[in-house]
Design an enzyme around this catalytic site. Sequence first.
Site, short mmCIF file in Angstrom:
data_model
loop_
_atom_site.label_atom_id
_atom_site.label_comp_id
_atom_site.label_asym_id
_atom_site.label_seq_id
_atom_site.Cartn_x
_atom_site.Cartn_y
_atom_site.Cartn_z
CG HIS A 57 -0.74 1.29 7.16
ND1 HIS A 57 0.19 0.87 8.11
CD2 HIS A 57 -0.05 2.14 6.35
CE1 HIS A 57 1.35 1.44 7.87
NE2 HIS A 57 1.24 2.21 6.81
CD GLU A 58 -1.38 2.42 2.60
OE1 GLU A 58 -0.90 3.56 2.50
OE2 GLU A 58 -0.70 1.44 2.93
N GLY B 180 0.84 -1.19 0.00
CA GLY B 180 0.00 0.00 0.00
C GLY B 180 0.88 1.24 0.00
CD GLN C 260 3.31 5.73 2.65
OE1 GLN C 260 2.31 5.22 2.16
NE2 GLN C 260 4.27 5.01 3.20
CB CYS D 274 5.09 2.36 7.51
SG CYS D 274 4.61 3.79 6.55
CG LEU D 275 6.52 1.03 1.47
CD1 LEU D 275 5.72 1.37 0.21
CD2 LEU D 275 7.73 0.18 1.11
CG HIS E 82 0.13 6.69 5.40
ND1 HIS E 82 1.25 7.23 5.97
CD2 HIS E 82 0.40 5.38 5.21
CE1 HIS E 82 2.17 6.28 6.12
NE2 HIS E 82 1.67 5.14 5.68
NI NI Z 1 2.62 3.36 5.73
#
Ligand code: NI
Length: 163
Positions: A131-132, A47, A52, A89-90, A135
């Site tokens: 989660h997204e 995701g 991000q 998380c990225l 963000h």
């Molecule tokens: Ni994330």
Amino acid sequence: MADKEIVRYPDDVLRKHAKEVSKVTPEIKKLAKEMMEIMHASGNGVGLAANQIGVLQRIFVYDDGENKGAVINPKITSAEGEQTGPEGCLSVPGLQGEVMRANQIVMKGLNADGKPVKIKAEGFFARILQHEFDHLNGTLFIDRAEPDTLEYITAEDEEAPVE
Ligand code: NI
């Protein structure tokens, strides 16, 4: 497409509230496509939210191997049950922690073509969507993780999916 990089914690843009997309223009469609490419290029990303990559628009993409797409202006219209599991998380590379989420959700929004979508998700897929969604409101999984479960992952865990 490689001019946009994934923003890392503690960059401010990760803490901002992204703005509603007023119209799904060709630019938004292109953005969704680029985000999908960036997420896939990350290796184990499932995701990616616009924050991000430094874009404050309410859009994210997901691909867990079974479910794949983009959601614009997402709203969670129903949330039921509980699940606790590891999350990464990225934008917070190397860190993982146990996060409690709803087990089943219904999310409404628009897809990359500007068409209304209603997504019923459960388990891991529901976790990704939550989660997204977080963000886009400036919330990170580290805010929700049980503090004593936060840990740096070892080399063998490095292929764990991250959002
Ligand atoms: Ni994330």
